[in-house]
Motif scaffolding. Structure first.
Motif, PDB file in Angstrom:
ATOM      1  N   ASP A 282       4.785   5.161 -15.998  1.00  0.00           N
ATOM      2  CA  ASP A 282       5.366   4.276 -14.992  1.00  0.00           C
ATOM      3  C   ASP A 282       5.238   4.939 -13.633  1.00  0.00           C
ATOM      4  OD1 ASP A 282       6.918   2.763 -13.267  1.00  0.00           O
ATOM      5  OD2 ASP A 282       8.630   2.625 -14.597  1.00  0.00           O
ATOM      6  N   MET A 283       4.560   4.279 -12.684  1.00  0.00           N
ATOM      7  CA  MET A 283       4.518   4.788 -11.318  1.00  0.00           C
ATOM      8  C   MET A 283       5.817   4.352 -10.651  1.00  0.00           C
ATOM      9  SD  MET A 283       1.445   4.555  -8.468  1.00  0.00           S
ATOM     10  CE  MET A 283       0.232   5.189  -9.619  1.00  0.00           C
ATOM     11  N   VAL A 284       6.865   5.155 -10.847  1.00  0.00           N
ATOM     12  CA  VAL A 284       8.194   4.789 -10.364  1.00  0.00           C
ATOM     13  C   VAL A 284       8.276   4.814  -8.843  1.00  0.00           C
ATOM     14  CG1 VAL A 284       9.399   5.500 -12.460  1.00  0.00           C
ATOM     15  CG2 VAL A 284       9.033   7.165 -10.616  1.00  0.00           C
ATOM     16  N   GLN A 285       7.380   5.557  -8.197  1.00  0.00           N
ATOM     17  CA  GLN A 285       7.304   5.566  -6.732  1.00  0.00           C
ATOM     18  C   GLN A 285       5.846   5.625  -6.328  1.00  0.00           C
ATOM     19  OE1 GLN A 285       9.935   8.197  -4.354  1.00  0.00           O
ATOM     20  NE2 GLN A 285       8.065   8.910  -3.353  1.00  0.00           N
ATOM     21  N   GLY A 286       5.353   4.546  -5.741  1.00  0.00           N
ATOM     22  CA  GLY A 286       3.968   4.495  -5.316  1.00  0.00           C
ATOM     23  C   GLY A 286       3.787   5.009  -3.902  1.00  0.00           C
ATOM     24  N   PRO A 287       2.557   5.021  -3.397  1.00  0.00           N
ATOM     25  CA  PRO A 287       2.291   5.451  -2.017  1.00  0.00           C
ATOM     26  C   PRO A 287       2.776   4.406  -1.025  1.00  0.00           C
ATOM     27  CG  PRO A 287       0.287   4.585  -3.008  1.00  0.00           C
ATOM     28  CD  PRO A 287       1.328   4.602  -4.099  1.00  0.00           C
ATOM     29  N   THR A 288       2.746   4.737   0.263  1.00  0.00           N
ATOM     30  CA  THR A 288       3.166   3.801   1.310  1.00  0.00           C
ATOM     31  C   THR A 288       1.975   3.431   2.183  1.00  0.00           C
ATOM     32  OG1 THR A 288       3.835   5.659   2.718  1.00  0.00           O
ATOM     33  CG2 THR A 288       5.535   4.629   1.390  1.00  0.00           C
ATOM     34  N   ASP A 289       1.971   2.167   2.650  1.00  0.00           N
ATOM     35  CA  ASP A 289       0.892   1.729   3.522  1.00  0.00           C
ATOM     36  C   ASP A 289       1.242   2.013   4.983  1.00  0.00           C
ATOM     37  OD1 ASP A 289       2.696  -0.230   4.359  1.00  0.00           O
ATOM     38  OD2 ASP A 289       1.723  -1.852   3.250  1.00  0.00           O
ATOM     39  N   ALA A 290       0.411   1.537   5.893  1.00  0.00           N
ATOM     40  CA  ALA A 290       0.593   1.834   7.315  1.00  0.00           C
ATOM     41  C   ALA A 290       1.884   1.257   7.875  1.00  0.00           C
ATOM     42  CB  ALA A 290      -0.608   1.303   8.108  1.00  0.00           C
ATOM     43  N   ASN A 291       2.438   0.246   7.206  1.00  0.00           N
ATOM     44  CA  ASN A 291       3.693  -0.359   7.648  1.00  0.00           C
ATOM     45  C   ASN A 291       4.894   0.204   6.905  1.00  0.00           C
ATOM     46  OD1 ASN A 291       2.411  -2.173   9.488  1.00  0.00           O
ATOM     47  ND2 ASN A 291       1.810  -3.441   7.734  1.00  0.00           N
ATOM     48  N   HIS A 292       4.674   1.312   6.205  1.00  0.00           N
ATOM     49  CA  HIS A 292       5.723   2.003   5.454  1.00  0.00           C
ATOM     50  C   HIS A 292       6.248   1.177   4.289  1.00  0.00           C
ATOM     51  CE1 HIS A 292       5.663   4.944   8.677  1.00  0.00           C
ATOM     52  NE2 HIS A 292       5.875   3.970   9.552  1.00  0.00           N
ATOM     53  N   ASN A 293       5.435   0.265   3.794  1.00  0.00           N
ATOM     54  CA  ASN A 293       5.786  -0.489   2.599  1.00  0.00           C
ATOM     55  C   ASN A 293       5.373   0.298   1.363  1.00  0.00           C
ATOM     56  OD1 ASN A 293       6.710  -2.841   4.014  1.00  0.00           O
ATOM     57  ND2 ASN A 293       4.566  -3.327   4.428  1.00  0.00           N
ATOM     58  N   ARG A 294       6.267   0.370   0.387  1.00  0.00           N
ATOM     59  CA  ARG A 294       5.962   1.074  -0.848  1.00  0.00           C
ATOM     60  C   ARG A 294       5.065   0.210  -1.724  1.00  0.00           C
ATOM     61  NH1 ARG A 294       6.461   6.286  -1.506  1.00  0.00           N
ATOM     62  NH2 ARG A 294       8.592   6.263  -0.678  1.00  0.00           N
ATOM     63  N   LEU A 295       3.927   0.740  -2.156  1.00  0.00           N
ATOM     64  CA  LEU A 295       2.973  -0.005  -2.969  1.00  0.00           C
ATOM     65  C   LEU A 295       3.242   0.225  -4.450  1.00  0.00           C
ATOM     66  CD1 LEU A 295      -0.366   0.707  -1.067  1.00  0.00           C
ATOM     67  CD2 LEU A 295       1.296  -1.132  -0.680  1.00  0.00           C
TER      68      LEU A 295
END
Length: 511
Positions: A282-295
Motif C-alpha cells: 500500500d502506497m500510504v503516502q504518495g509523492p506531491t505534485d507542483a501544487n502540493h497535492n498528494r498523488l
C-alpha cells in the motif's frame, strides 16, 4: 526454485559482501567495489524481512533466496524479492534506476552530485530499537546512529525520560544509496545513464496487535542530486511475491486504496497448505505534485515469470501503465483502456480478476512529478500480510488490515509512535540554520498547557533548557538570544516536550 534466481549465489564471511559477477536476472557486477549489508532484518513483529543498502528488500542476498519470512519463525516465505524502480527524464533522455535481482543503486550518499565511496563501512544499514535491555547497549547503538546515520540524513533520535528512544516504530532501520555510478547500471531491464538520485530509506515496524503486527513501513526520501530538473518522474515498487509455492499465485489491485496485492488460488499451497496468507503493498503516502497535492497510484501492472520487462523501453512502458509493447492495457469487461490490471473483487467474485495461477510479479507506480535540482520527494509504502482460514479469507483480512493501517497513517497515529494518535506536537526547522549567532526556534504544541524546550548535543547531553510555562496549542517561536551565541560549533538537537511527548529538529552552529 527457478534457475535464473540461483544464477548468482553470494557468500559472506562477515556481515558484509563484495558483490561478484552474475548471469542475467541475478545480481549485477558493480564497476566499483561496494559492500552489501547482509545482516540486517526488520523482525520486531510477525514479519521477518531482509533489508539492504542497495535498493532491494525482502531478498536474501546471502542465499540468493526468498527474503520475507511470515509468520516469523515458521521458515515459510511469502516474498522472493522486492525493490525500488525509478524513471525520470533529463531533457529528452529517459533514465532508469532499478533494484530487485540486479541492483543499479550503490551504497552511499551523493551530496553535491558526487557519489561517495560505496565501500565505506559507514554506509551500512543502521538499526535502533525503542527499548533496550540495558542503557549501555542503547547508548552504543544510539552513538553509532548519531555519528554514522544522522550525519548522512537519518532522522534524529533522542532518549525519552523513561529511557526509550524517539524512533518511528519499535524497531527502525536506516540506510542511504544512490544511482550515480553509470557502470553499475547493468540490469538488463535498465542499462540507461544514471538519473542522479540519492535515496534515504527508513524502515520501521511495531509490536502491536492486529494489523500492525503484520506490517512493515518503508519511507523513501528521494533527492535530485543533479544540476538539471528531472521531469516525468515515476516512482515504482516492484515485487516478486511467492506465497509459499511460487506457481499458484494471483494478483490484483484496489486503486482507490492505493493497494496492490497477491493471494493464493483456491487449491492448497505446497508450503502453507489450506490457509496461505495474502500480501499487499500500500502506497500510504504518495509523492506531491507542483501544487502540493498528494498523488496516489498512477498504475498497477503484473507480469508472469519469463515475461518481465527485459529492456529499458519495456520497463519505461510498465512504469507508465502501458503493456511492455507500449500498448494501452484494455479491461476485457469494459473494452476500455486502463492503467490498472485486475481491479475486480476476488472475494465477491465480481469484476476483472486474474484467473490463471502463475509465478507472479507486480509493479505499483506513482507519478508523474517534477524535481528541480536539490528537490526531494517522500513516499511511504506499507507491506502488509494477513493469514486467515483460507486464500480468499486471507485476502479479505488483508483488506481490513490495509484500511486500518491507512486510517492510522492519515490521522498521524503511525508517526506519532508512543504518543496520542493525531497529536500535532512538532519541532520545526530553526532559523537561521546553520547559524553563527542568535537562533530562533519554531514549534507547534498539540494542546494547551506547560511545555519545555531543550537543546542537546550529539551525545544527548542537555546544554540549554527553557521552561515555557503554560502555552496555548498552536505554532510558536522562541528566540534563544545570547544563550545560542555561546554555543560551541557543532550539531545540536532542539527538543520540545509537552505531557511526556516530544519532537525534535536539527540545528547546526558554525564558528
Amino acid at each position: 526454485m527457478q534457475a535464473h534466481r540461483r544464477a548468482a549465489v553470494l557468500t559472506c564471511v562477515t556481515c558484509w559482501l563484495v558483490c561478484v559477477a552474475a548471469a542475467p536476472r541475478g545480481p549485477a557486477r558493480p564497476t566499483a567495489t561496494q559492500r552489501v549489508d547482509l545482516a540486517k532484518r526488520v523482525n520486531i513483529n510477525d514479519v521477518n524481512m531482509a533489508i539492504s543498502n542497495v535498493g532491494s528488500f525482502a531478498y536474501d542476498y546471502a542465499l540468493a533466496d526468498a527474503g520475507l519470512e511470515f509468520p516469523k519463525g515458521s521458515n515459510k516465505t511469502a516474498v522472493f524479492s522486492s525493490g525500488l524502480w525509478l524513471s525520470a527524464n533529463i531533457g529528452s533522455s529517459n533514465r532508469l534506476a532499478l533494484s530487485g535481482y540486479a541492483e543499479e543503486f550503490m551504497a552511499g550518499s551523493a551530496v553535491g552530485g558526487i557519489d561517495d565511496d560505496p565501500s565505506n563501512p559507514v554506509y551500512q544499514v543502521y538499526e535502533l530499537r525503542r527499548v533496550y535491555t540495558s542503557n549501555a547497549v542503547r547508548d552504543s547503538a544510539l552513538a553509532a546512529w548519531n555519528l554514522g546515520a544522522v550525519t548522512h540524513g537519518a532522522p534524529e533520535v533522542l532518549v525519552r525520560p523513561d529511557g526509550s528512544l524517539t524512533i518511528a516504530g519499535d524497531q527502525m532501520l536506516w540506510t542511504v544509496f544512490n544511482d550515480l555510478d553509470a557502470g553499475n547500471h547493468q540490469n538488463p531491464a535498465g542499462r540507461t545513464p544514471p538519473i542522479g538520485i540519492e535515496v534515504q530509506q527508513t524502515t520501521f515496524a511495531f509490536v502491536a496487535p492486529g494489523a500492525f503486527a503484520n506490517t512493515v513501513f518503508m519511507r523513501y526520501k528521494l533527492i535530485n542530486r543533479t544540476l538539471f530538473p528531472l521531469t516525468d518522474v515515476r516512482i515504482g515498487f516492484w515485487s516478486d511475491p511467492d506465497l509459499g509455492g511460487a506457481f499458484d499465485d494471483l494478483t490484483g489491485c484496489d486503486p482507490a486504496a492505493n493497494l496492490g496485492y497477491c493471494y493464493n488460488a483456491s487449491t492448497p499451497d505446497a508450503v502453507y497448505g489450506s490457509n496461505p496468507p495474502a500480501i499487499g503493498y500500500d502506497m500510504v503516502q504518495g509523492p506531491t505534485d507542483a501544487n502540493h497535492n498528494r498523488l496516489g497510484l498512477s498504475s498497477f501492472s503484473h507480469f508472469v515469470n519469463g515475461a518481465d520487462p527485459d529492456t529499458s523501453t519495456e520497463t519505461r512502458n510498465a512504469l507508465h501503465g502501458l503493456t511492455i509493447d507500449s500498448l494501452a492495457i484494455i479491461n476485457p469487461l469494459t473494452a476500455q483502456p486502463t492503467k490498472f490490471q485486475f481491479t475486480g473483487d476476488p472475494v465477491a467474485g465480481t469484476g476483472w480478476r486474474e484467473t490463471l495461477p502463475q509465478d507472479q510479479r507486480m509493479l505499483l507506480t506513482a507519478g508523474p512529478v517534477t524535481m528541480a535540482p536539490g528537490d526531494s520527494q517522500e513516499v511511504v509504502i506499507a507491506i502488509i500480510l494477513a493469514q486467515g482460514t483460507e486464500a480468499l479469507n486471507s485476502l479479505a483480512l488483508l483488506r481490513a488490515y490495509d484500511a486500518a493501517i491507512q486510517s492510522a497513517w492519515d490521522i498521524g497515529g503511525v508517526l506519532a509512535v508512543g504518543d496520542t494518535p493525531g497529536m500535532s506536537l512538532a519541532m520545526h526547522r530553526a532559523f537561521p540554520n546553520p547559524s553563527r549567532g542568535d537562533v530562533t526556534l519554531s514549534f507547534t504544541l498539540g494542546a494547551d498547557g506547560p511545555a519545555e524546550l531543550e537543546l542537546l548535543d550529539v551525545a544527548g547531553r542537555s546544554v540549554m533548557k527553557r521552561d515555557l510555562g503554560g502555552m496555548p496549542a498552536g505554532r510558536h517561536e522562541l528566540r534563544l538570544g545570547q544563550g545560542s551565541e555561546r554555543l560551541a560549533a557543532g550539531m545540536y538537537f532542539a527538543r520540545i516536550i509537552q505531557r511526556d511527548h516530544s519532537a525534535t529538529s536539527r540545528l547546526v552552529v558554525l564558528q
